[in-house]
Design a protein around this motif. Structure first.
Motif, PDB file in Angstrom:
ATOM      1  N   LEU A  70      33.814  24.627  70.428  1.00 44.54           N
ATOM      2  CA  LEU A  70      33.998  25.911  69.743  1.00 44.54           C
ATOM      3  C   LEU A  70      34.053  25.721  68.229  1.00 44.54           C
ATOM      4  O   LEU A  70      33.436  26.483  67.473  1.00 44.54           O
ATOM      5  CB  LEU A  70      35.264  26.595  70.243  1.00 44.54           C
ATOM      6  CG  LEU A  70      35.574  27.964  69.646  1.00 44.54           C
ATOM      7  CD1 LEU A  70      34.456  28.952  69.964  1.00 44.54           C
ATOM      8  CD2 LEU A  70      36.895  28.480  70.180  1.00 44.54           C
ATOM      9  N   SER A  71      34.733  24.708  67.779  1.00 45.37           N
ATOM     10  CA  SER A  71      34.830  24.419  66.345  1.00 45.37           C
ATOM     11  C   SER A  71      33.463  24.104  65.750  1.00 45.37           C
ATOM     12  O   SER A  71      33.129  24.565  64.644  1.00 45.37           O
ATOM     13  CB  SER A  71      35.792  23.257  66.122  1.00 45.37           C
ATOM     14  OG  SER A  71      35.884  22.944  64.757  1.00 45.37           O
ATOM     15  N   SER A  72      32.646  23.338  66.473  1.00 46.76           N
ATOM     16  CA  SER A  72      31.309  23.019  65.962  1.00 46.76           C
ATOM     17  C   SER A  72      30.425  24.268  65.906  1.00 46.76           C
ATOM     18  O   SER A  72      29.639  24.435  64.975  1.00 46.76           O
ATOM     19  CB  SER A  72      30.654  21.925  66.803  1.00 46.76           C
ATOM     20  OG  SER A  72      30.377  22.398  68.096  1.00 46.76           O
ATOM     21  N   MET A  73      30.588  25.164  66.850  1.00 46.94           N
ATOM     22  CA  MET A  73      29.818  26.416  66.829  1.00 46.94           C
ATOM     23  C   MET A  73      30.273  27.317  65.676  1.00 46.94           C
ATOM     24  O   MET A  73      29.449  27.974  65.040  1.00 46.94           O
ATOM     25  CB  MET A  73      29.953  27.120  68.168  1.00 46.94           C
ATOM     26  CG  MET A  73      29.493  26.275  69.305  1.00 46.94           C
ATOM     27  SD  MET A  73      28.489  27.163  70.432  1.00 46.94           S
ATOM     28  CE  MET A  73      28.260  25.893  71.648  1.00 46.94           C
ATOM     29  N   GLY A  80      26.631  27.190  58.407  1.00 50.50           N
ATOM     30  CA  GLY A  80      25.212  26.928  58.590  1.00 50.50           C
ATOM     31  C   GLY A  80      24.898  25.487  58.927  1.00 50.50           C
ATOM     32  O   GLY A  80      23.740  25.086  58.934  1.00 50.50           O
ATOM     33  N   THR A  81      25.911  24.680  59.217  1.00 48.39           N
ATOM     34  CA  THR A  81      25.695  23.282  59.600  1.00 48.39           C
ATOM     35  C   THR A  81      26.374  23.011  60.938  1.00 48.39           C
ATOM     36  O   THR A  81      27.448  23.537  61.219  1.00 48.39           O
ATOM     37  CB  THR A  81      26.283  22.307  58.561  1.00 48.39           C
ATOM     38  OG1 THR A  81      27.684  22.518  58.471  1.00 48.39           O
ATOM     39  CG2 THR A  81      25.642  22.497  57.209  1.00 48.39           C
TER      40      THR A  81
END
Length: 144
Positions: A70-73, A80-81
């Motif tokens: 979830l954090s990466s999404m 944008g990364t």
């Protein structure tokens, strides 16, 4: 041989006297059976508590993994990364507690018991002794 009328009680002799109480053998057998039953109940309870710890561990590990994803999404949407969190928490090495909660970067409320931290990304679930390592490059939270 003497005969007695039906209205008179038969005199008590050693052979027909009814004895009350238990013999030593009967008492030993009852104690033995109670001991076996209590050992069986204890072993069942012990197995259940082990399964409960393992279930708790798997639930927390799954939650941490979901939090990492979830954090990466969120990073992808907001920045944008596509990047994973650099750390899972800002907790110090040692035991999780209310003043030193673990996994606060990926869980809304951190974990405050049954976990130990022995490095920046190395965690131990104390009841089972399982170690987990977080790799911020791959986002993996894996058992060691």
């Amino acid at each position: 041989m003497e005969t007695y009328p039906l209205t008179q009680p038969v005199p008590q002799t050693k052979r027909n006297r009814r004895q009350s109480g238990f013999t030593l053998i009967e008492l030993v057998l009852v104690i033995l059976l109670l001991g076996i039953m209590s050992l069986t109940a204890f072993s069942i309870f012990y197995d259940i508590s082990d399964e409960a710890y393992e279930s708790t561990e798997m639930t927390i590990v799954s939650s941490v993994r979901s939090g990492i994803d979830l954090s990466s999404m969120e990073n992808m949407i907001n920045l944008g990364t596509f990047s994973f969190p650099t750390t899972l928490d800002s907790a110090t090495n040692g035991t999780a507690s209310p003043s030193n909660p673990f996994f606060t970067e990926v869980l809304n409320s951190g974990i405050t018991e049954n976990w130990n931290k022995s490095g920046p990304n190395l965690y131990l679930f104390a009841p089972t002794g399982t170690q987990y390592l977080y790799d911020s490059n791959t986002g993996k939270f894996e058992e060691q």
